[in-house]
Design a protein around this motif. Sequence first.
Motif, PDB file in Angstrom:
ATOM      1  N   LYS A 137       0.831  -1.203   0.000  1.00 39.61           N
ATOM      2  CA  LYS A 137       0.000   0.000   0.000  1.00 39.61           C
ATOM      3  C   LYS A 137       0.865   1.252   0.000  1.00 39.61           C
ATOM      4  CE  LYS A 137      -3.661   2.386   2.589  1.00 39.61           C
ATOM      5  NZ  LYS A 137      -4.336   2.794   1.339  1.00 39.61           N
ATOM      6  N   TYR A 138       0.634   2.097  -0.969  1.00 41.23           N
ATOM      7  CA  TYR A 138       1.323   3.389  -1.047  1.00 41.23           C
ATOM      8  C   TYR A 138       0.713   4.372  -0.059  1.00 41.23           C
ATOM      9  CZ  TYR A 138       1.242   8.195  -2.974  1.00 41.23           C
ATOM     10  OH  TYR A 138       1.247   9.556  -3.135  1.00 41.23           O
ATOM     11  N   THR A 139       1.565   5.034   0.698  1.00 43.80           N
ATOM     12  CA  THR A 139       1.140   6.077   1.629  1.00 43.80           C
ATOM     13  C   THR A 139       1.665   7.416   1.143  1.00 43.80           C
ATOM     14  OG1 THR A 139       1.211   4.551   3.511  1.00 43.80           O
ATOM     15  CG2 THR A 139       1.237   6.915   4.000  1.00 43.80           C
ATOM     16  N   PRO A 140       0.821   8.342   0.714  1.00 48.80           N
ATOM     17  CA  PRO A 140       1.314   9.670   0.341  1.00 48.80           C
ATOM     18  C   PRO A 140       1.948  10.350   1.548  1.00 48.80           C
ATOM     19  CG  PRO A 140      -0.969   9.342  -0.366  1.00 48.80           C
ATOM     20  CD  PRO A 140      -0.641   8.224   0.565  1.00 48.80           C
ATOM     21  N   PHE A 141       3.126  10.941   1.348  1.00 49.53           N
ATOM     22  CA  PHE A 141       3.749  11.637   2.475  1.00 49.53           C
ATOM     23  C   PHE A 141       2.813  12.737   2.988  1.00 49.53           C
ATOM     24  CE2 PHE A 141       6.436  14.562   4.749  1.00 49.53           C
ATOM     25  CZ  PHE A 141       7.311  13.724   5.420  1.00 49.53           C
ATOM     26  N   GLY A 142       2.118  13.402   2.091  1.00 47.36           N
ATOM     27  CA  GLY A 142       1.231  14.489   2.485  1.00 47.36           C
ATOM     28  C   GLY A 142       0.017  14.055   3.266  1.00 47.36           C
ATOM     29  N   SER A 143      -0.232  12.727   3.344  1.00 46.54           N
ATOM     30  CA  SER A 143      -1.379  12.228   4.107  1.00 46.54           C
ATOM     31  C   SER A 143      -1.049  11.993   5.574  1.00 46.54           C
ATOM     32  CB  SER A 143      -1.901  10.926   3.494  1.00 46.54           C
ATOM     33  OG  SER A 143      -0.986   9.858   3.708  1.00 46.54           O
ATOM     34  N   LEU A 144       0.210  12.193   5.966  1.00 41.24           N
ATOM     35  CA  LEU A 144       0.579  12.071   7.376  1.00 41.24           C
ATOM     36  C   LEU A 144      -0.107  13.177   8.176  1.00 41.24           C
ATOM     37  CD1 LEU A 144       4.416  11.316   7.107  1.00 41.24           C
ATOM     38  CD2 LEU A 144       2.521   9.689   7.312  1.00 41.24           C
ATOM     39  N   PRO A 145      -0.177  13.042   9.501  1.00 39.14           N
ATOM     40  CA  PRO A 145      -0.812  14.088  10.309  1.00 39.14           C
ATOM     41  C   PRO A 145      -0.292  15.482   9.960  1.00 39.14           C
ATOM     42  CG  PRO A 145      -0.304  12.198  11.673  1.00 39.14           C
ATOM     43  CD  PRO A 145       0.300  11.914  10.327  1.00 39.14           C
ATOM     44  N   ASP A 146      -1.174  16.444  10.054  1.00 37.44           N
ATOM     45  CA  ASP A 146      -0.880  17.799   9.583  1.00 37.44           C
ATOM     46  C   ASP A 146       0.381  18.386  10.202  1.00 37.44           C
ATOM     47  OD1 ASP A 146      -1.988  20.003   7.877  1.00 37.44           O
ATOM     48  OD2 ASP A 146      -1.861  21.072   9.783  1.00 37.44           O
ATOM     49  N   GLU A 147       0.599  18.103  11.482  1.00 39.57           N
ATOM     50  CA  GLU A 147       1.775  18.685  12.143  1.00 39.57           C
ATOM     51  C   GLU A 147       3.084  18.134  11.582  1.00 39.57           C
ATOM     52  OE1 GLU A 147       0.303  15.233  14.782  1.00 39.57           O
ATOM     53  OE2 GLU A 147      -0.561  16.883  13.588  1.00 39.57           O
ATOM     54  N   LEU A 148       3.008  17.001  10.880  1.00 43.07           N
ATOM     55  CA  LEU A 148       4.205  16.406  10.287  1.00 43.07           C
ATOM     56  C   LEU A 148       4.336  16.693   8.798  1.00 43.07           C
ATOM     57  CD1 LEU A 148       4.146  12.854  11.943  1.00 43.07           C
ATOM     58  CD2 LEU A 148       5.579  14.816  12.579  1.00 43.07           C
ATOM     59  N   SER A 149       3.233  16.963   8.124  1.00 43.38           N
ATOM     60  CA  SER A 149       3.279  17.025   6.656  1.00 43.38           C
ATOM     61  C   SER A 149       2.868  18.358   6.060  1.00 43.38           C
ATOM     62  CB  SER A 149       2.366  15.937   6.077  1.00 43.38           C
ATOM     63  OG  SER A 149       1.007  16.200   6.387  1.00 43.38           O
ATOM     64  N   HIS A 150       2.392  19.300   6.867  1.00 44.97           N
ATOM     65  CA  HIS A 150       1.839  20.541   6.307  1.00 44.97           C
ATOM     66  C   HIS A 150       2.856  21.281   5.442  1.00 44.97           C
ATOM     67  CE1 HIS A 150      -0.725  24.057   5.934  1.00 44.97           C
ATOM     68  NE2 HIS A 150       0.323  24.796   6.219  1.00 44.97           N
TER      69      HIS A 150
END
Length: 387
Positions: free
Chosen positions: A210-223
Amino acid sequence: MSYKLSAPSRRHTNSYKWDSAPSDDVIPLWVADMDFETYPAITEALQRRVAHGIFGYTRVPDAYYEAVCRWFASRHQWHFTPSDIIYTSGVVPAISAVIKALTLPGDQVIVQGPVYNCFYSSIRNNGCETVSNALIYNKEKLRYEIDFDDLDKKLSHERARILLLCNPHNPGGRVWTRSELTRVAELCCKHGVRVVSDEIHCELTLHDNKYTPFGSLPDELSHGSITCCSPSKAFNIAGLQIANIVCRDAQVRERIDRAININEVCDVNPFGVEALMAAYTDGGEEWLNGLRQYITANYEWLRQYMSEALPHLPVMRMEGTYLAWVDCSAIDETSEEIEERLMREHKVWVNAGSMYGREGEHFIRINMACPRERLVEGLKRIVEGLK
């Protein structure tokens, strides 16, 4: 509806992959495009556009942005808005513009070698220093792993500005897990280094990875992260030159947009716009799932064949992409010498691993995105050359 993959001859069509070979008897298993026709709805959309007969400057419509947002939200549970998107002509121009926007000459950009060769040129062309957080080659599991201790150290340097991530990883074939990406994000936040993620291979996962988009991580980590993506690899439309930069930080997005204009890659091909909308709105998922199954079967056949014919040359366990990565360290030749000899003596073209950094020196890369019979013949020639 099911689709049969079609693979017409590409010789003498000005194909970079096929017509760059020195002779017509060479099987090209090198550059990363596929030998399969694209999704039929894309061809139909392009034919409608061609029928109009005028190909002037293109205005990218709202429907384009909406298609990108819907695709990633429904397929990958990654939610962003149309205003977060900047379109451009390709992922490499996107990466180059992002580096220009966020660094000064002399700054450090961290990569995880071995990695896509254009990372190095994009960094160099912007006057920055490349620093490698070399991936750990786990020979028992035949896969790459991130060296988090070394990454922590490299990120702490006062001139470190960007981590250039490849997700999924080319050429190593890893589809980074959510936990791995979370750890990367935590370290980058700790040191104030921004993540720029090349996710061009995101649709091409094998088996049940399963591909996980980096931008889909919690906002405090990926914003503050930037993602570069395109349908070009998955739908075999690289020549149509369309890609997107997704950045939710408005101030950073403004800087990137300015760099896109400085680099003069702000105008896109009208066919690229039409192709993306057709891929993302006209049922492209079913075609794509069939393609992934075919590539997965090709990979499993290649891995089995190589393990029997060349057991001393292990094939990396691929989780994504259509690019097999083969360990040739048992051979007393450089990867460039292997590539040249296979081409000259056995009429098959692969990529030398050294082009992906010093960590790839003893590897070759094989493109599996072709009809099985072509792959079989190409592998027979490789085995003949390397046995």
